[in-house]
Write an enzyme that holds these catalytic residues in place. Structure first.
Site, PDB file in Angstrom:
ATOM      1  N   LEU A 232       1.545 102.596 -27.653  1.00 48.08           N
ATOM      2  CA  LEU A 232       2.006 101.737 -26.550  1.00 48.08           C
ATOM      3  C   LEU A 232       3.235 102.226 -25.801  1.00 48.08           C
ATOM      4  O   LEU A 232       3.605 101.643 -24.779  1.00 48.08           O
ATOM      5  CB  LEU A 232       2.244 100.315 -27.103  1.00 48.08           C
ATOM      6  CG  LEU A 232       0.994  99.644 -27.699  1.00 48.08           C
ATOM      7  CD1 LEU A 232       1.344  98.237 -28.200  1.00 48.08           C
ATOM      8  CD2 LEU A 232      -0.137  99.584 -26.679  1.00 48.08           C
TER       9      LEU A 232
ATOM     10  N   GLY B  18      -5.239 101.339 -36.174  1.00 52.14           N
ATOM     11  CA  GLY B  18      -5.618 102.726 -36.438  1.00 52.14           C
ATOM     12  C   GLY B  18      -7.086 102.983 -36.659  1.00 52.14           C
ATOM     13  O   GLY B  18      -7.449 103.994 -37.262  1.00 52.14           O
TER      14      GLY B  18
ATOM     15  N   ASN C 187      -5.363 110.576 -23.956  1.00 46.73           N
ATOM     16  CA  ASN C 187      -5.249 109.152 -24.298  1.00 46.73           C
ATOM     17  C   ASN C 187      -6.601 108.476 -24.123  1.00 46.73           C
ATOM     18  O   ASN C 187      -7.426 108.930 -23.317  1.00 46.73           O
ATOM     19  CB  ASN C 187      -4.230 108.488 -23.354  1.00 46.73           C
ATOM     20  CG  ASN C 187      -4.092 106.998 -23.634  1.00 46.73           C
ATOM     21  OD1 ASN C 187      -3.953 106.574 -24.782  1.00 46.73           O
ATOM     22  ND2 ASN C 187      -4.155 106.187 -22.567  1.00 46.73           N
TER      23      ASN C 187
ATOM     24  N   HIS D  97      -8.220 104.719 -23.130  1.00 44.48           N
ATOM     25  CA  HIS D  97      -7.899 103.409 -22.552  1.00 44.48           C
ATOM     26  C   HIS D  97      -9.146 102.537 -22.620  1.00 44.48           C
ATOM     27  O   HIS D  97     -10.244 103.000 -22.273  1.00 44.48           O
ATOM     28  CB  HIS D  97      -7.428 103.543 -21.106  1.00 44.48           C
ATOM     29  CG  HIS D  97      -6.964 102.259 -20.529  1.00 44.48           C
ATOM     30  ND1 HIS D  97      -5.771 101.671 -20.886  1.00 44.48           N
ATOM     31  CD2 HIS D  97      -7.548 101.421 -19.639  1.00 44.48           C
ATOM     32  CE1 HIS D  97      -5.630 100.531 -20.226  1.00 44.48           C
ATOM     33  NE2 HIS D  97      -6.711 100.357 -19.481  1.00 44.48           N
TER      34      HIS D  97
ATOM     35  N   GLU E 255     -15.528 103.492 -28.377  1.00 37.34           N
ATOM     36  CA  GLU E 255     -14.423 104.409 -28.691  1.00 37.34           C
ATOM     37  C   GLU E 255     -14.749 105.240 -29.940  1.00 37.34           C
ATOM     38  O   GLU E 255     -14.624 106.461 -29.950  1.00 37.34           O
ATOM     39  CB  GLU E 255     -13.146 103.611 -28.926  1.00 37.34           C
ATOM     40  CG  GLU E 255     -12.643 102.890 -27.703  1.00 37.34           C
ATOM     41  CD  GLU E 255     -11.450 102.007 -27.986  1.00 37.34           C
ATOM     42  OE1 GLU E 255     -10.684 101.762 -27.041  1.00 37.34           O
ATOM     43  OE2 GLU E 255     -11.256 101.567 -29.142  1.00 37.34           O
TER      44      GLU E 255
ATOM     45  N   ASP F 193      -1.658 105.464 -18.022  1.00 38.31           N
ATOM     46  CA  ASP F 193      -3.110 105.389 -17.744  1.00 38.31           C
ATOM     47  C   ASP F 193      -3.491 106.041 -16.421  1.00 38.31           C
ATOM     48  O   ASP F 193      -4.243 105.477 -15.623  1.00 38.31           O
ATOM     49  CB  ASP F 193      -3.566 103.919 -17.721  1.00 38.31           C
ATOM     50  CG  ASP F 193      -3.166 103.164 -18.962  1.00 38.31           C
ATOM     51  OD1 ASP F 193      -2.822 101.966 -18.866  1.00 38.31           O
ATOM     52  OD2 ASP F 193      -3.169 103.796 -20.040  1.00 38.31           O
TER      53      ASP F 193
HETATM   54  C1  GRF Z   1      -7.983 100.786 -28.664  1.00 36.22           C
HETATM   55  O1  GRF Z   1      -8.864  99.832 -28.117  1.00 36.22           O
HETATM   56  C2  GRF Z   1      -7.476 101.701 -27.574  1.00 36.22           C
HETATM   57  O2  GRF Z   1      -8.360 101.895 -26.491  1.00 36.22           O
HETATM   58  C3  GRF Z   1      -6.285 100.972 -27.084  1.00 36.22           C
HETATM   59  O3  GRF Z   1      -5.694 100.412 -28.243  1.00 36.22           O
HETATM   60  C4  GRF Z   1      -6.719 100.136 -29.197  1.00 36.22           C
HETATM   61  C5  GRF Z   1      -6.284 100.711 -30.537  1.00 36.22           C
HETATM   62  O4  GRF Z   1      -7.137 100.301 -31.553  1.00 36.22           O
HETATM   63  N1  GRF Z   1      -5.386 101.804 -26.311  1.00 36.22           N
HETATM   64  P1  GRF Z   1      -6.996 100.947 -33.018  1.00 36.22           P
HETATM   65  O5  GRF Z   1      -5.558 100.826 -33.431  1.00 36.22           O
HETATM   66  O6  GRF Z   1      -7.426 102.387 -32.915  1.00 36.22           O
HETATM   67  O7  GRF Z   1      -7.919 100.150 -33.870  1.00 36.22           O
END
Ligand code: GRF
Length: 191
Positions: free
Chosen positions: A85, A13, A102, A104, A174, A145
């Protein structure tokens, strides 16, 4: 009226935390629900600490409508997938047209699709000796995706970088971009 955001996540998270922090100061939206399919996941601890309503997703109900009716009942306007997921079922896509985004951890359309998540993505990118990787933020459609791309950012891969080192670079990208891009999309769609 502030737009209500539901964040779906399956893991630690860290992105959810950045999104929650970002919208604490926002005039246009707030994170009002955390949905997770993994009891005990780190994102649920974050929801507890931040006193944000949480729901642990049950398979049978999820298969029926992806919790679309539940989200509407809660007044949710916008859905964010941050390391979630499970595939998004059609009833949820229909209930939130172009209001589900989303993130990715790679440069789609490459390194996406079923089974391409988390460390598997970074291992494949490193194994192919790519010089760059990055993040993709996109609208969600019925394929993994796949939906229209909203935003991408890149990072360089140094010779000898491990998949773990690449994962760290990707997380920085991110955290730096995802909250602001979500705000822009909401502004475009809702105001
Ligand atoms: C992230 O790298 C996202 O791109 C991928 O899953 C990861 C989740 O990381 N789909 P977190 O749970 O937000 O730390």
């Amino acid at each position: 009226m502030k737009q209500k955001i539901a964040v779906f996540a399956s893991g630690a998270g860290s992105n959810a935390q950045k999104i929650i922090d970002h919208f604490k100061a926002s005039e246009i939206a707030e994170v009002s629900l955390i949905a997770c399919n993994k009891p005990g996941a780190g994102v649920l601890t974050i929801a507890e600490r931040e006193q944000i309503e949480q729901v642990v997703i049950e398979k049978e109900q999820y298969k029926q409508d992806g919790y679309a009716a539940f989200l509407k009942e809660k007044g949710i306007d916008f859905v964010v997938l941050a390391g979630f997921l499970l595939k998004i079922p059609q009833p949820l896509i229909d209930a939130y047209p172009r209001k589900i985004v989303n993130i990715h951890p790679a440069l789609l359309p490459n390194y996406g699709g079923k089974g391409m998540y988390g460390a598997f993505v970074h291992q494949a990118v490193i194994a192919n000796q790519e010089k760059q990787s990055g993040i993709t933020i996109h609208y969600v459609d019925e394929h993994y995706d796949h939906g229209d791309i909203i935003f991408q950012a890149t990072c360089d891969i140094e010779p000898g970088d491990s998949p773990e080192q690449l994962a760290q670079k990707i997380h920085l990208l991110e955290h730096a971009h995802f909250p602001a891009v979500i705000e822009q999309v909401i502004q475009q769609h809702c105001y």
